[in-house]
Design a protein around this motif. Sequence first.
Motif: not given
Lengths: 513, 226
Positions: A365-366, A368-370, A372-373, A384, A386, A388, A391, B199-200, B207, B209, B214
């Motif tokens: 999560d982290d 991929i998030g970073a 994307l940012q 985009v 995502v 996953l 669950e 975060r969840r 994804i 946030p 970060t």
Amino acid sequence: VRRSHAAWRQAAVALCALAAATLVMLAFRARLDKAHVAMIYLLVVLGGSAAGGRFVGLVLGSTAFLAFDFLFLRPYYTLAIADPLDWLVLFTFLVTSIVAAELLDRLRRHAELAEQRAVELDRLSTLGAETLNAARAEQALVAIATVIRSAVSVERCALFVSEGASLRSVAGTDVGGSDHTLIDADSLLEYVVRSGQAAIEREDGTLHLLSVNRPQEPAIGLHHVKAFALPLSIRGETVGALRLSAAVGFSLTAEHRRVLLALAYYAALGIERLRLERTEETAEALRRADVLKDALLASVSHDLRTPLTTIKGIAHEIRHGGEASRAGVIEEEADRLSALVDGLLQLSQLDAGALPVAIELNTVDDVIGAALQRATAVLGAHRVDVVLGDEDMLVGRFDFGHTLRILVNLLENAAKYSPPTAPITVTARRRDRRIDISVADRGVGIDHAEREKIFHPFYRIPGAVADVRGAGLGLAIARRLAEAQGGRLSVAPDAASGSRFTLDVEAAELPSD
Amino acid sequence: MTVLVIDDEPQIRRVVRNAVRDLDLRVVEASTGTEGVDLAAAERPSVIVLDLGLPDRGGLQVCRDLRAFTAVPIIVLSARHGEPDKVALLDAGADDYVTKPFSPVELQARVRAQLRRASKDAKVAKHIAVGNLIIDLVRRTVSRSAIPVHLTPTEWDLLRVLATHPDQTLTHHQLFHAIWKGTHGDMQQYLRVYVGQLRRKIEDDPIKPRHIKTEPSVGYRFETGP
């Protein structure tokens, strides 16, 4: 204790057989000759010796001797003998049974020894195969150390490789505890490697040197051994050393030492292989550096000079009264040069193996998030998606920074090489002990012939739209970053037209909290 | 308000001066670390912009020297962008860093954020409201869009530490220390997993946030801006 126990049981069984034979013969005593009795007793004694060994044979022989005299030689029921010739019969019987027991026993020992040798041979051939088959020399050495440890039944066996003047531990098996040797382990090993002699340190602190070529000497077993160090050589060159040690003194019989010498040869082979691998790796790194250098020289004229020419030209224009707003182009070109310099630095660091890799527990999560940012600006109008896998949160062991760079690069490429509003799909899925993270685009796809080449530095697909911002290093760096953390980066055509780049990282389990 | 710029290169000092011009700040300049520390004591600036590459002593040392007597926000300018360097800086007491080459707009934003944070620090908050998130520090409750969120004790500690240092990057090390109070257990390696779980619970899209950002390979930051 257990051994003598079994012998006594066998002796008891044999004595029962003897008693049975005696009872049968007693019933027909009148019709039996002395020779018949001697023959039948001999049969029982030989049978007992063959089954139970020397001890059983001797017990049986002497009992049969007494029974013969007592029951079948006149006068009956005394140990006295009437006919002096009967003494001859009795004596011959005794000698025959003893000699037979001895011979049978010797035969048995030979057979046992042959069996033991066969087991040893088997062990050696397995080890040989392992040495050759293990994916990496380190693994083979660990296997060898384990076999040596069990063959000599000692707590610790460690293998060392000579590197210049020093020794480096490459494999060791440890079953807990620590050995408190009086002599410093390192200096003993260094001495052994220098002198080419094996050394034994006893519990009382005394040191014995053995010739490596005649390890069976002295023929006696050496007991109360604290540590044993043996130089490992191949074709007359000492390549490393082996060290056995234990907290409690152990025994090294002549037999142990013979086996050890044979096993040590495999250890030497393994270490030789390790050294060869190292040389090969260095050669590979040098070759890569060479390729990079060539590519760099070839591209310097173009990739570095083009932005410099633009910067110089525009700066000149502005100085001579041109539009100041054109300075924005200078900024862009400077950014491009800056990216190129960064890329080259990283690539050379990666090729030299100098880029640190911090493998840590991270969530997918982290990262991929970073990514994307960080790629927001480049992604522009691209949507985009995502996806996953499940669950539960995907947790892996990887270097966050490196993985981030790889993903950002893949996202940038996907945005660059697909229509302006085409969606990009990022998928993460657990696959056994790995996690696949892939970035799929809706671009034109990559020809089969180009799929490997695109990972080379400065490679550009022929006919592709000239990339104004890229330095041609992104994928080369990304692949090496993936390899540096034990993963792979590959490309395959995607079902929905376009390309799918997939990176795999090691999966980890979620802590239970 | 005053900003102190410690940098040996006049060119960079000029860039910084221009960047903070719009913020209506008085600019004081120092060209060495020693001079910088002296000026920081004399001028009591509201924010310090410190260059790492100083001729007399390392930026890391200057950072520690400043922290010995002042809590003023320090923004570091670094040419190297190796994450270990950033981590070392933040651990030494720096509040933020900007990597060269940087755009004046970015530096201006960082200075503004530090000034805003400094003014907020002055009053001790009892509850923090950011977007749809409301954190009650006294009753230890969190709600997202008015719906209570249940957090485990570790998740609460993590959120409290992050939220009470708004807009400030906390290194992994600083977070370990604040949450596990220096006990070096196995739990530390799970910090990133706890962040993921938190975060969840509090983010609309974990994804992407909005609250807990970060800072790759450095740490995490609780953002209060839009």
